[in-house]
Design a protein around this motif. Structure first.
Motif, PDB file in Angstrom:
ATOM      1  N   UNK A 167       0.853  -1.182   0.000  1.00  0.00           N
ATOM      2  CA  UNK A 167       0.000   0.000   0.000  1.00  0.00           C
ATOM      3  C   UNK A 167       0.892   1.236   0.000  1.00  0.00           C
ATOM      4  N   UNK A 168       0.345   2.346  -0.426  1.00  0.00           N
ATOM      5  CA  UNK A 168       1.095   3.598  -0.469  1.00  0.00           C
ATOM      6  C   UNK A 168       0.796   4.453   0.753  1.00  0.00           C
ATOM      7  N   UNK A 169       1.832   4.749   1.509  1.00  0.00           N
ATOM      8  CA  UNK A 169       1.700   5.765   2.556  1.00  0.00           C
ATOM      9  C   UNK A 169       1.824   7.112   1.868  1.00  0.00           C
ATOM     10  N   UNK A 170       0.843   7.975   2.067  1.00  0.00           N
ATOM     11  CA  UNK A 170       0.831   9.252   1.353  1.00  0.00           C
ATOM     12  C   UNK A 170       1.416  10.397   2.166  1.00  0.00           C
ATOM     13  N   UNK A 171       1.784  10.113   3.424  1.00  0.00           N
ATOM     14  CA  UNK A 171       2.347  11.161   4.254  1.00  0.00           C
ATOM     15  C   UNK A 171       3.108  10.585   5.426  1.00  0.00           C
ATOM     16  N   UNK A 172       3.652  11.467   6.239  1.00  0.00           N
ATOM     17  CA  UNK A 172       4.424  11.070   7.412  1.00  0.00           C
ATOM     18  C   UNK A 172       3.539  11.029   8.651  1.00  0.00           C
ATOM     19  N   UNK A 173       3.797  10.069   9.518  1.00  0.00           N
ATOM     20  CA  UNK A 173       3.081   9.963  10.786  1.00  0.00           C
ATOM     21  C   UNK A 173       3.267  11.266  11.567  1.00  0.00           C
ATOM     22  N   UNK A 174       2.152  11.915  11.896  1.00  0.00           N
ATOM     23  CA  UNK A 174       2.193  13.225  12.555  1.00  0.00           C
ATOM     24  C   UNK A 174       1.512  13.134  13.921  1.00  0.00           C
ATOM     25  N   UNK A 175       2.266  12.935  14.987  1.00  0.00           N
ATOM     26  CA  UNK A 175       1.673  12.738  16.307  1.00  0.00           C
ATOM     27  C   UNK A 175       1.015  13.972  16.908  1.00  0.00           C
ATOM     28  N   UNK A 176       1.217  15.130  16.296  1.00  0.00           N
ATOM     29  CA  UNK A 176       0.627  16.354  16.830  1.00  0.00           C
ATOM     30  C   UNK A 176      -0.713  16.713  16.178  1.00  0.00           C
ATOM     31  N   UNK A 177      -1.131  15.938  15.188  1.00  0.00           N
ATOM     32  CA  UNK A 177      -2.404  16.225  14.513  1.00  0.00           C
ATOM     33  C   UNK A 177      -3.551  15.655  15.329  1.00  0.00           C
ATOM     34  N   UNK A 178      -4.527  16.463  15.708  1.00  0.00           N
ATOM     35  CA  UNK A 178      -5.672  15.967  16.484  1.00  0.00           C
ATOM     36  C   UNK A 178      -6.450  14.912  15.713  1.00  0.00           C
ATOM     37  N   UNK A 179      -6.925  13.898  16.436  1.00  0.00           N
ATOM     38  CA  UNK A 179      -7.740  12.872  15.815  1.00  0.00           C
ATOM     39  C   UNK A 179      -7.330  11.485  16.246  1.00  0.00           C
ATOM     40  N   UNK A 180      -7.183  10.603  15.274  1.00  0.00           N
ATOM     41  CA  UNK A 180      -6.933   9.192  15.554  1.00  0.00           C
ATOM     42  C   UNK A 180      -5.669   8.715  14.855  1.00  0.00           C
ATOM     43  N   UNK A 181      -5.001   7.782  15.506  1.00  0.00           N
ATOM     44  CA  UNK A 181      -3.819   7.152  14.938  1.00  0.00           C
ATOM     45  C   UNK A 181      -4.004   5.650  15.132  1.00  0.00           C
ATOM     46  N   UNK A 182      -4.122   4.912  14.040  1.00  0.00           N
ATOM     47  CA  UNK A 182      -4.440   3.486  14.103  1.00  0.00           C
ATOM     48  C   UNK A 182      -3.217   2.656  13.742  1.00  0.00           C
ATOM     49  N   UNK A 183      -2.844   1.740  14.644  1.00  0.00           N
ATOM     50  CA  UNK A 183      -1.676   0.887  14.443  1.00  0.00           C
ATOM     51  C   UNK A 183      -2.131  -0.542  14.165  1.00  0.00           C
ATOM     52  N   UNK A 184      -1.852  -1.072  12.982  1.00  0.00           N
ATOM     53  CA  UNK A 184      -2.223  -2.458  12.677  1.00  0.00           C
ATOM     54  C   UNK A 184      -1.206  -3.434  13.243  1.00  0.00           C
ATOM     55  N   UNK A 185      -1.521  -4.715  13.117  1.00  0.00           N
ATOM     56  CA  UNK A 185      -0.573  -5.746  13.485  1.00  0.00           C
ATOM     57  C   UNK A 185       0.240  -6.167  12.273  1.00  0.00           C
ATOM     58  N   UNK A 186       0.936  -7.301  12.399  1.00  0.00           N
ATOM     59  CA  UNK A 186       1.775  -7.805  11.322  1.00  0.00           C
ATOM     60  C   UNK A 186       1.194  -9.095  10.762  1.00  0.00           C
ATOM     61  N   UNK A 187       1.654  -9.461   9.578  1.00  0.00           N
ATOM     62  CA  UNK A 187       1.202 -10.678   8.919  1.00  0.00           C
ATOM     63  C   UNK A 187       2.410 -11.553   8.599  1.00  0.00           C
ATOM     64  N   UNK A 188       2.277 -12.845   8.884  1.00  0.00           N
ATOM     65  CA  UNK A 188       3.372 -13.770   8.621  1.00  0.00           C
ATOM     66  C   UNK A 188       3.230 -14.990   9.494  1.00  0.00           C
ATOM     67  N   UNK A 189       4.239 -15.864   9.501  1.00  0.00           N
ATOM     68  CA  UNK A 189       4.180 -17.045  10.371  1.00  0.00           C
ATOM     69  C   UNK A 189       4.260 -16.648  11.840  1.00  0.00           C
ATOM     70  N   UNK A 190       3.541 -17.382  12.667  1.00  0.00           N
ATOM     71  CA  UNK A 190       3.562 -17.100  14.108  1.00  0.00           C
ATOM     72  C   UNK A 190       4.829 -17.654  14.739  1.00  0.00           C
ATOM     73  N   UNK A 191       5.206 -18.859  14.345  1.00  0.00           N
ATOM     74  CA  UNK A 191       6.386 -19.520  14.908  1.00  0.00           C
ATOM     75  C   UNK A 191       7.430 -19.735  13.823  1.00  0.00           C
ATOM     76  N   UNK A 192       8.655 -20.009  14.251  1.00  0.00           N
ATOM     77  CA  UNK A 192       9.719 -20.289  13.298  1.00  0.00           C
ATOM     78  C   UNK A 192      11.038 -19.722  13.781  1.00  0.00           C
TER      79      UNK A 192
END
Length: 219
Positions: free
Chosen positions: A59-84
């Motif tokens: 996916x394309x990130x269209x901007x930089x993470x801005x912690x000072x912008x009011x609103x919401x910041x959503x952090x997803x998890x990761x995808x891949x093997x659980x063990x290994x």
């Protein structure tokens, strides 16, 4: 109505559905609420192509993470093997740990300290914050396979699909990103907005959101 930000944070190895589900729900809710949210994919490094952990999907990130912008910041998890063997393949714990130690960490810390920002997580996103030492003592949920790990890191793990700890809202397994987005819409703009998006997506939320008493008192 003042437009708020809804920043979905991408990182190398992210889980696509963790990111796309809240993105679509919040975008639809923004339309319903008079374009009240500016929804975008961001990364700590700025605008770039970010490769997920699922078969090279990006996916394309269209901007930089801005912690000072009011609103919401959503952090997803990761995808891949659980063990290994972490020396041979990039498991989910390796991907989350790398993100927790990346340039995103100080930005996430600033966001959590900002009273105008609500940080939300989907699936392993809460584990990433916990690995970074940012949510010790807070209430949160993650994927069922990671609940014991979350507790061991010092987070108060709550077995609910959505957990509201005030300025930290978390959701459990991958598909719970839909319910997270709907919960945030209802909390911010009212049940009529969340209901309209539910009807549009033909999706009924599951479970009862858990809210900490302190979070309930502050809103």
């Amino acid at each position: 109505m003042t437009t708020q930000a809804a920043q979905i944070v991408l990182f190398d190895g992210f889980d696509p559905l963790d990111a796309i589900a809240p993105f679509e729900v919040l975008a639809a809710g923004s339309d319903e609420a008079g374009r009240a949210l500016h929804v975008e994919f961001v990364s700590a490094e700025g605008a770039r192509r970010v490769v997920s952990g699922t078969r090279g999907m990006a996916l394309e990130a269209t901007g930089a993470l801005a912690p000072d912008r009011p609103g919401y910041l959503v952090v997803p998890g990761a995808s891949g093997p659980v063990d290994g063997d972490p020396d041979e393949e990039e498991t989910i714990p390796v991907l989350l740990g790398r993100f927790a130690e990346s340039a995103a960490r100080p930005l996430l810390e600033r966001a959590l300290a900002n009273p105008d920002v609500t940080v939300a997580t989907v699936c392993g996103g809460s584990l990433a914050l916990a690995m970074a030492g940012l949510i010790e003592g807070r209430h949160a949920v993650t994927h069922p396979l990671g609940m014991e790990v979350l507790e061991a890191i010092g987070v108060r793990a709550v077995h609910a699909r959505v957990v509201d700890d005030g300025d930290l809202v978390s959701a459990g397994g991958v598909t719970s990103g839909l319910d997270l987005g709907l919960y945030l819409l209802e909390r911010e703009y009212g049940s009529h907005v969340a209901h309209a998006v539910e009807q549009l997506f033909v999706h009924e939320r599951r479970g009862t959101p858990w809210r900490s008493p302190s979070a309930a008192r502050t809103r």
